[in-house]
Motif scaffolding. Structure first.
Motif, PDB file in Angstrom:
ATOM      1  N   ASP A  13       0.816  -1.216   0.000  1.00 28.77           N
ATOM      2  CA  ASP A  13       0.000   0.000   0.000  1.00 28.77           C
ATOM      3  C   ASP A  13       0.848   1.264   0.000  1.00 28.77           C
ATOM      4  O   ASP A  13       0.589   2.204  -0.754  1.00 28.77           O
ATOM      5  CB  ASP A  13      -0.943   0.013   1.216  1.00 28.77           C
ATOM      6  N   ALA A  14       1.877   1.279   0.871  1.00 33.23           N
ATOM      7  CA  ALA A  14       2.739   2.464   0.935  1.00 33.23           C
ATOM      8  C   ALA A  14       3.472   2.666  -0.397  1.00 33.23           C
ATOM      9  O   ALA A  14       3.597   3.786  -0.893  1.00 33.23           O
ATOM     10  CB  ALA A  14       3.749   2.323   2.072  1.00 33.23           C
ATOM     11  N   LEU A  15       3.939   1.565  -0.995  1.00 31.81           N
ATOM     12  CA  LEU A  15       4.647   1.671  -2.275  1.00 31.81           C
ATOM     13  C   LEU A  15       3.699   2.164  -3.364  1.00 31.81           C
ATOM     14  O   LEU A  15       4.084   2.979  -4.208  1.00 31.81           O
ATOM     15  CB  LEU A  15       5.259   0.318  -2.662  1.00 31.81           C
ATOM     16  N   ALA A  16       2.455   1.710  -3.339  1.00 33.50           N
ATOM     17  CA  ALA A  16       1.466   2.156  -4.327  1.00 33.50           C
ATOM     18  C   ALA A  16       1.203   3.655  -4.175  1.00 33.50           C
ATOM     19  O   ALA A  16       1.129   4.389  -5.167  1.00 33.50           O
ATOM     20  CB  ALA A  16       0.173   1.366  -4.178  1.00 33.50           C
ATOM     21  N   ALA A  17       1.094   4.102  -2.923  1.00 30.14           N
ATOM     22  CA  ALA A  17       0.834   5.527  -2.682  1.00 30.14           C
ATOM     23  C   ALA A  17       1.969   6.380  -3.225  1.00 30.14           C
ATOM     24  O   ALA A  17       1.754   7.435  -3.813  1.00 30.14           O
ATOM     25  CB  ALA A  17       0.644   5.773  -1.186  1.00 30.14           C
ATOM     26  N   ARG A  18       3.203   5.899  -3.030  1.00 31.00           N
ATOM     27  CA  ARG A  18       4.345   6.709  -3.461  1.00 31.00           C
ATOM     28  C   ARG A  18       4.596   6.626  -4.956  1.00 31.00           C
ATOM     29  O   ARG A  18       5.198   7.510  -5.550  1.00 31.00           O
ATOM     30  CB  ARG A  18       5.604   6.250  -2.725  1.00 31.00           C
TER      31      ARG A  18
END
Lengths: 438, 438
Positions: A30-35
């Protein structure tokens, strides 16, 4: 929130680093997708044996032995198999399919980098390899981007954690090389066959990569002069310590200008004396650091963990997210084009200072004769120190002479050392080591 | 060779850094063109007075007082005027015209960054500001790109060279603050009015920028707790030294998780005790360094010159070449979008260790009473050391107590210190300083 695009990520290899990359891709999705602005979907992990035991628990259905098919269907390919083949063929296949490639394969880059760079240029896709040099330390991107408006003049790197650990052990405990190596092996810092590390081959591959980016010119492994640390003795370390130095295995790339204004780059790896107050001297244990001198920026140093699965995975993921962001944004990928054409210089053309330890006859006039011989070879002496030892039992006196020269050409220094050996007042040459940072 | 495209570069401001940027753009035009793929043509330099004396000789026809017209016609705008206005209006005008902007204006970014970031996002153009934090050191790009696949947990930065020089002088010579400041002024490391540096305002602006990039959330100057170094005494430094610490002014941004799993970021600037073996402790004189802790990468440090015209110009040109390369490649520019929404925490919510120096009555039971009081406030003591001094003349004994606590909340520590002051056995609280890196 709008539906995010999905980018397929193929992972080749699942060793120490690969397993951590897979774990982070899954855990931090999720964090990687957001960034990134896209979901990075791990589409598969190519391995030799799908049933091998891994460091990290990963979904079994991800594993495959069919790397070729995996690569064909990927937007981004991470190559962490190591070695030359099949890594090379798979990377070239990925690039020609239009996939961005992230690799940590320093041996392949140093041996056959130009083929890969050209394939990436031709396909207009990004080839990134931050993990190949100094593990977790962001060093290649700063050189390539942050220093792109400056001129790097010299790079000095502690880029091999194994040898730094061994030399640091020798320095702090007085151990001999063999004992320090055994300790490094016991603690997992050195492999059972330590050749690639202790002979400097690993550092030489990294030196070629650093030189290529720093001087905008393609350097290969064959351009790197390489000496390892197997001949560094406890006596060398003790003598260096006594004189205010520490011995480090350095990867060095520096631009030299000859008397006619011709430029060249000396790329080399060798044990080096550094003054204890030099920032690199404080790099302890298995840590890595790269010290850069640039015309405008002056002195910079980058320090951190040079190896290990999780730290190196950080560098791989930084490259992955950066390449994926550009895929999301659209527009052409950044590729490397070398704009400089500076020749690689042979080791004889390098200029360094030397530290020379001599066991000499204790008789009048010895110092004068040696100093005269240095002068004849055009090598200027910076420090000359004589210590007299008297054996209590035999009452025999011996003299130890330590010389640090000013910078001179390797050729002149080598010739001087040869000539010194021929003097009848010299019992033995106890050590010859290069000096930087003075 | 094909004809290269020309990109027009407008320079706003021609002080220390601006003059060097102009010099390098002119002197290194060919090398910059080769690396960029376009000629970077300095189209003009906006200044208040075209006839002012400059550090560097530059073509007089480049100077203009009409910044607005210069900006309208530029592909790339470099803002190095400093201050809030007219810098803010000119940057917004450049962005809305579709120009990429490079700035080193930390005060503006810290005060009104969100307005600028949003204007850049909206226009789809790049706003870069590597020079705003730690001068020549490539730190923002590594945080933004190289660590984009990692999670930064803590940033500790020596980001103000003036205060580092002063504290280093005090540490090495035993000087009082006022004398070290005077020496810094004499050597040009401190300005005639040193307020912005010694009160920590400059470091606070940089802390806000570092926190914004590290935690993908916009932090402004008002989110930064700021204490300067004016109250650090020679006695504090000596006591710290004696206990194995060095005092540094640190810009700190760290993620904290409360008992309920809620996350927040503490952003603060204050004098801090660091163990002498910490990598930041070795950063001497006017040098800068930023120490980063990330979940995967572990510990990283970036070191170099934090100020000075030429070093800072290196960072400006790195940003300029990177932005220009993207203009040449085509496709959308990279812009910043903040993806995190972590609240800024008040100073009371931060957790640190404290170093507390106390002048206490030399009588039995004092240590026990103090220890009891710490325990009542839930603050755990790590080290407690008592030294008895006897005045030779008067024969009066006094006792000095030095306490280092474990990490606890600022609120609990502040309450403990208040309570200690109320004890009748305490003559005075001689110092209260925060500790990091233990």
């Amino acid at each position: 929130m709008t539906e995010l695009r999905t980018l397929k990520v193929a992972l080749l290899g699942c060793g120490n680093v690969g397993a951590q990359v897979a774990r982070i891709l899954i855990e931090d999705a999720d964090a990687l997708a957001a960034r990134t602005g896209a979901r990075l979907q791990l589409s598969g992990i190519a391995v030799r044996n799908v049933n091998s035991k891994r460091d990290v628990e990963l979904p079994q259905e991800l594993f495959t032995t069919d790397a070729e098919t995996l690569v064909k269907d990927a937007d981004l390919v991470i190559e962490l198999m190591g070695g030359i083949e099949p890594a090379r063929t798979l990377i070239l296949s990925a690039l020609s399919n239009g996939a961005c490639v992230v690799t940590g394969n320093k041996a392949l880059l140093a041996q056959d980098g130009p083929t890969l760079y050209e394939a990436a240029d031709k396909a207009g896709v990004q080839l990134s390899y931050e993990a190949a040099v100094a593990g977790a330390i962001p060093i290649l991107r700063p050189i390539r981007d942050s220093l792109s408006g400056d001129r790097i003049t010299r790079v000095l790197g502690i880029v091999n954690g194994t040898t730094n650990f061994i030399l640091d052990q020798m320095d702090s405990t007085g151990a001999q090389f063999a004992d320090a190596l055994a300790e490094a092996q016991r603690l997992g810092y050195a492999e059972a066959d330590p050749t690639a590390d202790v002979e400097g081959h690993d550092a030489a591959a990294k030196a070629a990569i650093l030189a290529t980016l720093s001087f905008h010119t393609r350097f290969a492994l064959e351009n790197v002069h390489c000496e390892g640390i197997t001949s560094v003795s406890a006596a060398d370390i003790a003598a260096a310590k006594d004189a205010g130095f520490v011995i480090k295995l350095l990867a060095i790339a520096e631009k030299l200008t000859d008397a006619d204004g011709g430029e060249g780059v000396s790329v080399r790896v060798h044990p080096t004396l550094l003054p204890r107050e030099h920032p690199l001297a404080a790099v302890r244990g298995a840590f890595n650091a790269v010290f850069i001198e640039a015309e405008n920026a002056g002195e910079l140093m980058f320090y951190g963990q040079g190896a290990g699965g999780t730290p190196t995975a950080s560098a791989v993921l930084g490259d992955l997210v950066s390449a994926a962001r550009r895929l999301v944004l659209g527009g052409p990928q950044r590729t490397e084009t070398t704009t400089g054409h500076v020749p690689a210089l042979p080791i004889e053309a390098a200029t360094t200072s030397y530290y020379i330890g001599l066991d000499v006859a204790d008789q009048p006039g010895v110092l004068a004769r040696i100093a005269q011989l240095f002068a004849e070879h055009g090598v200027s002496i910076e420090i000359m120190r004589q210590t007299i030892h008297k054996d209590a039992a035999s009452n025999v006196e011996s003299a130890e002479l330590r010389i640090v020269t000013h910078r001179a050409s390797e050729a002149a220094l080598a010739a001087t050392v040869e000539a010194v050996k021929g003097l009848d007042v010299i019992n033995s040459v106890t050590s010859v080591l290069r000096v930087e940072g003075v």
